[in-house]
Design a protein around this motif. Sequence first.
Motif, PDB file in Angstrom:
ATOM      1  N   MET A   1       0.832  -1.200   0.000  1.00  0.00           N
ATOM      2  CA  MET A   1       0.000   0.000   0.000  1.00  0.00           C
ATOM      3  C   MET A   1       0.866   1.249   0.000  1.00  0.00           C
ATOM      4  O   MET A   1       1.927   1.292   0.630  1.00  0.00           O
ATOM      5  CB  MET A   1      -0.936   0.004   1.219  1.00  0.00           C
ATOM      6  CG  MET A   1      -1.751   1.271   1.350  1.00  0.00           C
ATOM      7  SD  MET A   1      -2.925   1.254   2.706  1.00  0.00           S
ATOM      8  CE  MET A   1      -4.184   0.201   2.004  1.00  0.00           C
ATOM      9  N   LYS A   2       0.383   2.280  -0.710  1.00  0.00           N
ATOM     10  CA  LYS A   2       1.047   3.566  -0.738  1.00  0.00           C
ATOM     11  C   LYS A   2       0.162   4.610  -0.057  1.00  0.00           C
ATOM     12  O   LYS A   2      -0.981   4.325   0.307  1.00  0.00           O
ATOM     13  CB  LYS A   2       1.346   3.985  -2.175  1.00  0.00           C
ATOM     14  CG  LYS A   2       2.378   3.098  -2.868  1.00  0.00           C
ATOM     15  CD  LYS A   2       2.610   3.518  -4.305  1.00  0.00           C
ATOM     16  CE  LYS A   2       3.654   2.624  -4.965  1.00  0.00           C
ATOM     17  NZ  LYS A   2       3.817   2.947  -6.404  1.00  0.00           N
ATOM     18  N   ALA A   3       0.696   5.804   0.100  1.00  0.00           N
ATOM     19  CA  ALA A   3      -0.079   6.910   0.669  1.00  0.00           C
ATOM     20  C   ALA A   3       0.037   8.113  -0.245  1.00  0.00           C
ATOM     21  O   ALA A   3       1.090   8.353  -0.856  1.00  0.00           O
ATOM     22  CB  ALA A   3       0.405   7.256   2.066  1.00  0.00           C
ATOM     23  N   LEU A   4      -1.047   8.868  -0.327  1.00  0.00           N
ATOM     24  CA  LEU A   4      -1.075  10.124  -1.066  1.00  0.00           C
ATOM     25  C   LEU A   4      -1.486  11.209  -0.074  1.00  0.00           C
ATOM     26  O   LEU A   4      -2.604  11.195   0.446  1.00  0.00           O
ATOM     27  CB  LEU A   4      -2.073  10.029  -2.218  1.00  0.00           C
ATOM     28  CG  LEU A   4      -2.089  11.200  -3.207  1.00  0.00           C
ATOM     29  CD1 LEU A   4      -0.755  11.278  -3.947  1.00  0.00           C
ATOM     30  CD2 LEU A   4      -3.234  11.055  -4.197  1.00  0.00           C
ATOM     31  N   VAL A   5      -0.572  12.119   0.207  1.00  0.00           N
ATOM     32  CA  VAL A   5      -0.825  13.195   1.172  1.00  0.00           C
ATOM     33  C   VAL A   5      -1.012  14.492   0.407  1.00  0.00           C
ATOM     34  O   VAL A   5      -0.161  14.874  -0.403  1.00  0.00           O
ATOM     35  CB  VAL A   5       0.341  13.317   2.172  1.00  0.00           C
ATOM     36  CG1 VAL A   5       0.137  14.514   3.087  1.00  0.00           C
ATOM     37  CG2 VAL A   5       0.473  12.039   2.987  1.00  0.00           C
ATOM     38  N   LEU A   6      -2.113  15.167   0.667  1.00  0.00           N
ATOM     39  CA  LEU A   6      -2.427  16.396  -0.053  1.00  0.00           C
ATOM     40  C   LEU A   6      -1.958  17.603   0.748  1.00  0.00           C
ATOM     41  O   LEU A   6      -2.430  17.842   1.865  1.00  0.00           O
ATOM     42  CB  LEU A   6      -3.931  16.473  -0.338  1.00  0.00           C
ATOM     43  CG  LEU A   6      -4.399  15.737  -1.604  1.00  0.00           C
ATOM     44  CD1 LEU A   6      -4.028  14.261  -1.567  1.00  0.00           C
ATOM     45  CD2 LEU A   6      -5.876  15.903  -1.826  1.00  0.00           C
ATOM     46  N   LEU A  85      -9.619  17.327  -4.885  1.00  0.00           N
ATOM     47  CA  LEU A  85      -8.957  16.135  -4.362  1.00  0.00           C
ATOM     48  C   LEU A  85      -8.823  15.056  -5.431  1.00  0.00           C
ATOM     49  O   LEU A  85      -7.819  14.339  -5.492  1.00  0.00           O
ATOM     50  CB  LEU A  85      -9.735  15.584  -3.165  1.00  0.00           C
ATOM     51  CG  LEU A  85      -9.999  16.546  -2.000  1.00  0.00           C
ATOM     52  CD1 LEU A  85     -10.576  15.794  -0.820  1.00  0.00           C
ATOM     53  CD2 LEU A  85      -8.744  17.290  -1.604  1.00  0.00           C
ATOM     54  N   ALA A  86      -9.854  14.906  -6.274  1.00  0.00           N
ATOM     55  CA  ALA A  86      -9.775  13.893  -7.330  1.00  0.00           C
ATOM     56  C   ALA A  86      -8.724  14.269  -8.373  1.00  0.00           C
ATOM     57  O   ALA A  86      -8.096  13.397  -8.974  1.00  0.00           O
ATOM     58  CB  ALA A  86     -11.137  13.715  -7.985  1.00  0.00           C
ATOM     59  N   HIS A  87      -8.514  15.570  -8.579  1.00  0.00           N
ATOM     60  CA  HIS A  87      -7.448  15.995  -9.490  1.00  0.00           C
ATOM     61  C   HIS A  87      -6.083  15.572  -8.949  1.00  0.00           C
ATOM     62  O   HIS A  87      -5.182  15.219  -9.723  1.00  0.00           O
ATOM     63  CB  HIS A  87      -7.502  17.519  -9.678  1.00  0.00           C
ATOM     64  CG  HIS A  87      -6.475  18.041 -10.635  1.00  0.00           C
ATOM     65  ND1 HIS A  87      -5.276  18.573 -10.210  1.00  0.00           N
ATOM     66  CD2 HIS A  87      -6.452  18.076 -11.986  1.00  0.00           C
ATOM     67  CE1 HIS A  87      -4.568  18.946 -11.259  1.00  0.00           C
ATOM     68  NE2 HIS A  87      -5.256  18.656 -12.352  1.00  0.00           N
ATOM     69  N   ALA A  88      -5.932  15.601  -7.614  1.00  0.00           N
ATOM     70  CA  ALA A  88      -4.678  15.131  -7.013  1.00  0.00           C
ATOM     71  C   ALA A  88      -4.454  13.652  -7.312  1.00  0.00           C
ATOM     72  O   ALA A  88      -3.332  13.220  -7.582  1.00  0.00           O
ATOM     73  CB  ALA A  88      -4.703  15.376  -5.510  1.00  0.00           C
TER      74      ALA A  88
END
Length: 355
Positions: A1-6, A85-88
């Motif tokens: 698993m990875k993480a995406l932090v905005l 957020l979806a663009h991220a």
Amino acid sequence: MKALVLAGGSGTRLRPITHTSAKQLVPVANKPVLFYGLEAIAAAGVREIGIVVGSTHAEIEAAVGDGSRFGVEVTYLRQEAPLGLAHAVLIAREFLGEDDFVMYLGDNFIVGGINGVIERFVRDRPAAQIMLTQVANPSQFGVAELDGDGRVVALEEKPRRPKSDLALVGVYLFTSAVHEAVGELKPSWRHELEITDAIQWLIDHDHRVESSVISGYWKDTGNVADMLEVNRLVLESVETRIEGSVDAASELIGRVVVEPGAVIERSRIVGPAIVGGGASIRDSYVGPFTSIAADCVVAGSEIEYSIVLPRASITGVRRIESSLIGHDVVVTPAPSMPRAHRLVLGDHSQVQISS
């Protein structure tokens, strides 16, 4: 698993502080909000983190570095504008690949970490898993509508007429199914690609979306009141640590942290409170739930329930409370005559004056 932090938002609700500083780096208990999220992700066993950054990328990259201080590997992903957020997720497609991932909003604060929610996702593997909490002002958040069995049937971003008081907490978990959903989106009335619309697409196309209503503590630290409340919460858990200099004429009561290089002279500090490295507190009172950052000066003044950012100076001021004071700010009393307030304030400032 990875993480995406905005970490690409502009932080309009924290202006003027965020005119010169990334909102994700505004500190609570002298540590940037973003760091608490990175620590929670690392504690859950995730080692690859993509951080989505915008105009404040240089400041965030300098603070976080390569991620080694958190035991993770960080990849920075540039977003030309905060387009949702979806663009991220869209711009992170190459980084994420086909991996499952947790998306974490960098200005959110969750007590207790995210280990449990990740374990549940790994066990059940729905297409998406969201966290919800009851809020008093749902029109300021993404809102979920549940059916009689507690299943998510509809989501809406910042609705004018909310159908429930259940707001989405800033932690989402997805399988790669979300990429198809994001690819089908059109900009919303806010001209953004909404993650709520992507999750709704998954629901409408018979993908399983799970939710849980959390009863623990969560804050979107987007305004001063929430920043102060999170600061209070974090300070509740500090343990006394005196590494700076405290003279015999000073009194420390309760749980107080004095970091290396700080000097306390002829002052009274009532905890929980923290005084950063290199700070000077002289002839002053520092009350509970106050964070004084590095290299600040507080002299002949009183301050309580406040956050003071690095290198600020407060001299000869009778009483300050419930305040967020920015980097390099200078606060002094006005001359006794004429009786007038002298103010130099940035755009979007808020001032309350006791007359």
